[in-house]
Design an enzyme around this catalytic site. Structure first.
Site, PDB file in Angstrom:
ATOM      1  N   LYS A  29       0.793  -1.237   0.000  1.00 33.68           N
ATOM      2  CA  LYS A  29       0.000   0.000   0.000  1.00 33.68           C
ATOM      3  C   LYS A  29       0.828   1.291   0.000  1.00 33.68           C
ATOM      4  O   LYS A  29       0.363   2.321  -0.470  1.00 33.68           O
ATOM      5  CB  LYS A  29      -0.929   0.016   1.225  1.00 33.68           C
ATOM      6  CG  LYS A  29      -2.193  -0.804   1.047  1.00 33.68           C
ATOM      7  CD  LYS A  29      -3.107  -0.614   2.244  1.00 33.68           C
ATOM      8  CE  LYS A  29      -4.517  -1.011   1.926  1.00 33.68           C
ATOM      9  NZ  LYS A  29      -5.450  -0.703   3.002  1.00 33.68           N
TER      10      LYS A  29
ATOM     11  N   ASP B 266     -10.415   3.594   0.787  1.00 39.39           N
ATOM     12  CA  ASP B 266     -10.779   3.225   2.167  1.00 39.39           C
ATOM     13  C   ASP B 266     -11.410   4.421   2.901  1.00 39.39           C
ATOM     14  O   ASP B 266     -12.302   4.247   3.730  1.00 39.39           O
ATOM     15  CB  ASP B 266      -9.540   2.782   2.958  1.00 39.39           C
ATOM     16  CG  ASP B 266      -9.136   1.345   2.631  1.00 39.39           C
ATOM     17  OD1 ASP B 266     -10.000   0.565   2.188  1.00 39.39           O
ATOM     18  OD2 ASP B 266      -7.952   1.009   2.826  1.00 39.39           O
TER      19      ASP B 266
HETATM   20  P1  NAP Z   1      -1.907  -2.791  10.381  1.00 39.90           P
HETATM   21  O1  NAP Z   1      -1.367  -1.735   9.481  1.00 39.90           O
HETATM   22  O2  NAP Z   1      -1.135  -4.038  10.600  1.00 39.90           O
HETATM   23  O3  NAP Z   1      -2.178  -2.087  11.816  1.00 39.90           O
HETATM   24  C1  NAP Z   1      -2.665  -2.808  12.912  1.00 39.90           C
HETATM   25  C2  NAP Z   1      -2.737  -1.903  14.127  1.00 39.90           C
HETATM   26  O4  NAP Z   1      -3.261  -2.681  15.201  1.00 39.90           O
HETATM   27  C3  NAP Z   1      -1.373  -1.385  14.590  1.00 39.90           C
HETATM   28  O5  NAP Z   1      -1.548  -0.116  15.123  1.00 39.90           O
HETATM   29  C4  NAP Z   1      -0.975  -2.386  15.665  1.00 39.90           C
HETATM   30  O6  NAP Z   1      -0.138  -1.843  16.653  1.00 39.90           O
HETATM   31  C5  NAP Z   1      -2.348  -2.671  16.281  1.00 39.90           C
HETATM   32  N1  NAP Z   1      -2.364  -3.980  16.917  1.00 39.90           N
HETATM   33  C6  NAP Z   1      -2.141  -5.175  16.344  1.00 39.90           C
HETATM   34  N2  NAP Z   1      -2.247  -6.165  17.256  1.00 39.90           N
HETATM   35  C7  NAP Z   1      -2.522  -5.571  18.443  1.00 39.90           C
HETATM   36  C8  NAP Z   1      -2.715  -6.040  19.758  1.00 39.90           C
HETATM   37  N3  NAP Z   1      -2.629  -7.347  20.048  1.00 39.90           N
HETATM   38  N4  NAP Z   1      -2.976  -5.136  20.734  1.00 39.90           N
HETATM   39  C9  NAP Z   1      -3.048  -3.809  20.446  1.00 39.90           C
HETATM   40  N5  NAP Z   1      -2.858  -3.308  19.210  1.00 39.90           N
HETATM   41  C10 NAP Z   1      -2.608  -4.178  18.223  1.00 39.90           C
HETATM   42  O7  NAP Z   1      -3.341  -3.271   9.896  1.00 39.90           O
HETATM   43  P2  NAP Z   1      -4.450  -2.368   9.172  1.00 39.90           P
HETATM   44  O8  NAP Z   1      -4.309  -2.488   7.723  1.00 39.90           O
HETATM   45  O9  NAP Z   1      -4.415  -1.016   9.802  1.00 39.90           O
HETATM   46  O10 NAP Z   1      -5.792  -3.162   9.563  1.00 39.90           O
HETATM   47  C11 NAP Z   1      -6.331  -3.143  10.870  1.00 39.90           C
HETATM   48  C12 NAP Z   1      -7.643  -3.896  10.897  1.00 39.90           C
HETATM   49  O11 NAP Z   1      -8.597  -3.220  10.102  1.00 39.90           O
HETATM   50  C13 NAP Z   1      -7.576  -5.322  10.328  1.00 39.90           C
HETATM   51  O12 NAP Z   1      -8.370  -6.151  11.096  1.00 39.90           O
HETATM   52  C14 NAP Z   1      -8.143  -5.186   8.932  1.00 39.90           C
HETATM   53  O13 NAP Z   1      -8.752  -6.383   8.480  1.00 39.90           O
HETATM   54  C15 NAP Z   1      -9.190  -4.113   9.169  1.00 39.90           C
HETATM   55  N6  NAP Z   1      -9.500  -3.361   7.937  1.00 39.90           N
HETATM   56  C16 NAP Z   1     -10.784  -3.361   7.521  1.00 39.90           C
HETATM   57  C17 NAP Z   1     -11.121  -2.639   6.395  1.00 39.90           C
HETATM   58  C18 NAP Z   1     -12.544  -2.629   5.937  1.00 39.90           C
HETATM   59  O14 NAP Z   1     -12.798  -2.252   4.788  1.00 39.90           O
HETATM   60  N7  NAP Z   1     -13.494  -2.968   6.763  1.00 39.90           N
HETATM   61  C19 NAP Z   1     -10.152  -1.922   5.690  1.00 39.90           C
HETATM   62  C20 NAP Z   1      -8.844  -1.941   6.154  1.00 39.90           C
HETATM   63  C21 NAP Z   1      -8.520  -2.673   7.298  1.00 39.90           C
HETATM   64  P3  NAP Z   1       1.454  -1.676  16.440  1.00 39.90           P
HETATM   65  O15 NAP Z   1       1.622  -0.552  15.459  1.00 39.90           O
HETATM   66  O16 NAP Z   1       1.952  -1.343  17.771  1.00 39.90           O
HETATM   67  O17 NAP Z   1       1.940  -2.965  15.883  1.00 39.90           O
END
Ligand code: NAP
Length: 279
Positions: free
Chosen positions: A65, A102
């Protein structure tokens, strides 16, 4: 035939294929949406292949991305604000234009009257990853007054804080590690994978004892869409909050991407129906 694709690694059980297939069907277009697992070192050769084979465009997910922007000829301002591209249109001459759908998806899933109520209010975003960035830009566009990001690693989250401060001087943003007063927030967004199918299922991104003290008109919005009702949504509902799951966001962002690829507006309900059937 119109050819489109999703590039990511690993792709896992992506819903995008069924959603885009339903979109093609809904506008009577002969089209195909391919799921292509692309390791980081294969991004360039894959893009070249798509161009040669006449693809109309592609979606991009983790880990491409941010990286893909270096290959674009032109991009929407929202790409810079969110620091991520999730949709690329390939023009007939091979030029590539980048978008972030998004932000649109997150916004559209909130009913208009609820959005209007957020003007000048405070938002709490759980997480600081790619999705949290898109959410933050959407919240700024909805004119919220303050955004607090609840993060577990301040150093990692500092880039997001900097991005927000540089781009959006009228929105107060801060990184927090504990929630002092949940009742100040009009919207709480889970942008972590906590609650998602697999190892995180059933986990809460915020303790129920904290959530319990939120105001009843607060929106609890979970970006996670599998399961449809996460622990966060279920608990929020029990406390009387207004809940929004992640599926509508996913379908709205796909609807916008499809329009960018084909110029046609597909049927949201048919796309959502296909996703629900798949889940
Ligand atoms: P990402 O870039 O990997 O970011 C994940 C975030 O969650 C980071 O800030 C991470 O913290 C935090 N995190 C992960 N595990 C954690 C834990 N055990 N405790 C506390 N914080 C935790 O992922 P993303 O792309 O932002 O996606 C996040 C979520 O949104 C996913 O579930 C994804 O499927 C969902 N999503 C949905 C849509 C939709 O259209 N509905 C679109 C995009 C994403 P650190 O930075 O400290 O590692």
């Amino acid at each position: 035939m119109i050819k489109t694709a999703l590039l990511g690694h690993p792709l896992g059980h992506s819903l995008s294929g069924v959603i885009h297939t339903a979109a093609f069907k809904s506008v009577n277009l002969d089209g195909k949406y391919e799921l292509i697992d692309v390791a980081p070192n294969k991004l360039d050769e894959t893009i070249e292949r798509l161009k040669k084979e006449g693809f109309a465009g592609f979606n991009v997910t983790i880990p491409h991305k941010v990286e893909v922007k270096g290959r674009l000829q032109l991009w929407d301002m929202l790409v810079d604000y969110a620091g991520a591209t999730n949709c690329v249109k390939i023009k007939p001459d091979g030029a590539m234009y980048g978008y972030n759908t998004d932000i649109y998806g997150f916004t559209e899933a909130i009913p208009v009257e609820k959005r209007d109520n957020l003007v000048g209010k405070k938002a709490l975003v759980l997480g600081n990853g790619g999705a949290a960035r898109a959410v933050a830009v959407a919240l700024v566009m909805m004119k919220v007054g303050n955004i607090d990001f609840l993060v577990r690693n301040l150093e990692k989250a500092s880039a997001l804080h900097e991005l927000m401060q540089n781009n959006f001087k009228n929105t107060c943003c801060q990184l927090i590690q504990t929630v002092a007063d949940i009742s100040q927030y009009s919207i709480i967004v889970n942008a972590t994978p906590l609650g998602m199918f697999g190892e995180n299922v059933g986990k809460m991104p915020l303790a129920a004892s904290i959530l319990e003290k939120a105001n009843k008109d607060t929106i609890a919005y979970d970006l996670v869409y599998n399961p449809l009702e996460t622990a966060f949504l279920k608990t929020s509902k029990e406390f009387g909050l207004y809940t929004i799951g992640g599926l509508d966001m996913l379908v709205y962002q796909a609807q916008k991407a499809f329009k960018i690829f084909t110029g046609k507006q597909p049927d949201f309900e048919k796309m959502k129906e296909a996703a629900l059937k798949f889940l």
